[in-house]
Design a protein around this motif. Structure first.
Motif, PDB file in Angstrom:
ATOM      1  N   VAL A  34      28.089   7.957  -9.046  1.00  0.00           N
ATOM      2  CA  VAL A  34      26.662   8.115 -10.223  1.00  0.00           C
ATOM      3  C   VAL A  34      27.218   7.757 -11.261  1.00  0.00           C
ATOM      4  O   VAL A  34      27.543   9.036 -11.899  1.00  0.00           O
ATOM      5  N   LYS A  35      27.258   6.870 -12.061  1.00  0.00           N
ATOM      6  CA  LYS A  35      26.690   7.465 -13.740  1.00  0.00           C
ATOM      7  C   LYS A  35      26.136   6.525 -14.474  1.00  0.00           C
ATOM      8  O   LYS A  35      25.420   5.313 -14.566  1.00  0.00           O
ATOM      9  N   LEU A  36      25.158   7.495 -15.145  1.00  0.00           N
ATOM     10  CA  LEU A  36      23.539   7.114 -15.580  1.00  0.00           C
ATOM     11  C   LEU A  36      23.717   7.641 -17.312  1.00  0.00           C
ATOM     12  O   LEU A  36      24.800   8.503 -17.321  1.00  0.00           O
ATOM     13  N   ALA A 128      18.359  12.376  -7.043  1.00  0.00           N
ATOM     14  CA  ALA A 128      18.131  11.545  -6.116  1.00  0.00           C
ATOM     15  C   ALA A 128      18.165  10.419  -6.397  1.00  0.00           C
ATOM     16  O   ALA A 128      18.764   9.716  -5.385  1.00  0.00           O
ATOM     17  N   TYR A 129      19.054  10.041  -7.663  1.00  0.00           N
ATOM     18  CA  TYR A 129      19.649   8.326  -7.581  1.00  0.00           C
ATOM     19  C   TYR A 129      21.245   8.317  -6.813  1.00  0.00           C
ATOM     20  O   TYR A 129      21.466   7.460  -6.131  1.00  0.00           O
ATOM     21  N   ARG A 130      22.093   9.634  -6.778  1.00  0.00           N
ATOM     22  CA  ARG A 130      23.022   9.672  -5.660  1.00  0.00           C
ATOM     23  C   ARG A 130      22.719   9.728  -4.575  1.00  0.00           C
ATOM     24  O   ARG A 130      23.158   9.689  -3.467  1.00  0.00           O
ATOM     25  N   TYR A 131      21.274  10.272  -3.264  1.00  0.00           N
ATOM     26  CA  TYR A 131      20.396  10.268  -2.077  1.00  0.00           C
ATOM     27  C   TYR A 131      20.083   8.411  -2.000  1.00  0.00           C
ATOM     28  O   TYR A 131      20.960   8.102  -1.286  1.00  0.00           O
ATOM     29  N   TYR A 132      19.575   7.422  -3.377  1.00  0.00           N
ATOM     30  CA  TYR A 132      19.439   6.523  -3.424  1.00  0.00           C
ATOM     31  C   TYR A 132      20.272   5.998  -2.651  1.00  0.00           C
ATOM     32  O   TYR A 132      20.914   4.633  -2.241  1.00  0.00           O
ATOM     33  N   ARG A 143      24.263   2.876 -14.169  1.00  0.00           N
ATOM     34  CA  ARG A 143      22.752   2.040 -15.068  1.00  0.00           C
ATOM     35  C   ARG A 143      22.659   2.917 -15.694  1.00  0.00           C
ATOM     36  O   ARG A 143      22.736   4.011 -16.125  1.00  0.00           O
ATOM     37  N   PRO A 144      21.502   2.384 -16.532  1.00  0.00           N
ATOM     38  CA  PRO A 144      21.652   2.878 -18.444  1.00  0.00           C
ATOM     39  C   PRO A 144      20.099   3.493 -17.714  1.00  0.00           C
ATOM     40  O   PRO A 144      19.438   2.998 -17.494  1.00  0.00           O
TER      41      PRO A 144
END
Length: 344
Positions: A34-36, A128-132, A143-144
């Motif tokens: 994940v890279k935000l 959270a986004y990693r689980y997503y 995602r930005p």
């Protein structure tokens, strides 16, 4: 086509880092990439030179080509439409006023004081986004992530195209006095804290694919829709307490757990499960202070809770069903029958 979803379903906690309940079956997501890329639009926007607003907007357009016009025209409703000249009416009487008026400046300063940095929020969102992405591997790895303020217009968390957005002005804590000035209800105000951020953003992501559509549907179908959403939150936020991710204060959650049978039988006795009149049923699946029709102690949104319990029972019978498949639209009555749901 541009896609925009916002979330107005905040939850309650005083700060990040409070002890949480960890799900025993939470998957290992340490290898999920994940890279935000986080940016502080709120700071950059508030720093515009008010003697040269048009030029400042042009510079900001270079920094935020994916967000500036959306912010000005959709979130704020100024209607700038890319016309950044100081002489343009939307710039002169919209943007410049926002940047110079005392109360608006005070809001910018308050947000800056409450959020000198956003490291805690970024870490929580990334987790959270990693689980997503674990459950939805087709979701983009990068995602930005944009932090903004929207003049208390109730934009908590949004998605727009591939962008994730967080309105920091909606997470200043229940002590912030101006929430009451803009007539936000008390039951919502107590939830406007930083710990709400990852939950609200996950809800916004869920509603990209599964918007809540109450028209011409039975209450049982709406309950299952809401139940799917709450179940989704338990999967992408496994280390978050139920009182946070499910949207009920601690005492409300205890009441629901103690009175689950009573609430469910209320729906049965009133013959509400197959009611399709939205005016009669929407109150049971939307947020509110309490539902005195059920009990003086009943919180609002009891239908969502029962829907969550029903759908969780159904999922217990389908442990190998991928989450993406489970969250697709379902016939509420069929889910109820297949779940074997029997409140204790």
């Amino acid at each position: 086509m541009n896609y925009f979803k916002s979330c107005w379903l905040p939850v309650f906690l005083l700060a990040f880092g409070v002890a949480s309940c960890t799900s025993l079956d939470a998957p290992d997501v340490s290898a999920v990439k994940v890279k935000l890329t986080a940016r502080r639009f709120d700071r950059d926007f508030s720093a515009i030179d008010t003697t040269a607003v048009g030029a400042g907007l042009q510079r900001l357009q270079q920094q935020y080509p994916d967000f500036l016009n959306f912010y000005l025209d959709t979130l704020m409703g100024f209607g700038v439409r890319g016309q950044y000249a100081d002489t343009a009416l939307p710039v002169r009487e919209g943007v410049r006023v926002l940047l110079t008026q005392k109360d608006y400046r005070g809001l910018f300063d308050t947000v800056a004081a409450h959020f000198p940095d956003t490291k805690a929020a970024e870490a929580a969102i990334t987790d959270a986004y990693r689980y997503y992405r674990h459950y939805f591997p087709q979701a983009p790895e990068q995602r930005p992530l944009v932090f903004f303020t929207a003049n208390l217009n109730r934009y908590n968390a949004i998605t727009y195209e591939d962008l994730l957005g967080v309105g920091l002005d909606m997470y200043l804590g229940p002590q912030y006095p101006f929430y009451r000035s803009v007539e936000i209800p008390e039951y919502m105000i107590r939830r406007l804290t930083p710990a709400s951020i990852p939950v609200d953003l996950m809800i916004a992501l869920h509603r990209e694919q599964h918007p809540f559509e109450p028209e011409n549907q039975r209450l049982i179908d709406l309950m299952i829709q809401r139940g799917q959403e709450l179940y989704f939150l338990t999967k992408v936020l496994p280390q978050t307490p139920d009182s946070i991710r499910l949207g009920y204060a601690g005492e409300q959650l205890h009441w629901l757990e103690d009175n689950e049978t009573y609430v469910y039988h209320f729906y049965i006795q009133k013959k509400l499960l197959h009611e399709t009149n939205m005016l009669k049923v929407i109150r049971y699946v939307t947020d509110g202070p309490r539902d005195v029709a059920i009990s003086a102690e009943a919180p609002g949104n009891t239908g969502s809770w029962i829907g969550f319990r029903i759908f969780s029972a159904w999922m217990d019978k389908h442990p190998d069903l991928p989450l993406a498949e489970a969250l697709k639209p379902k016939d509420g009555q069929q889910i109820l029958q297949e779940s074997g749901y029997k409140p204790k």
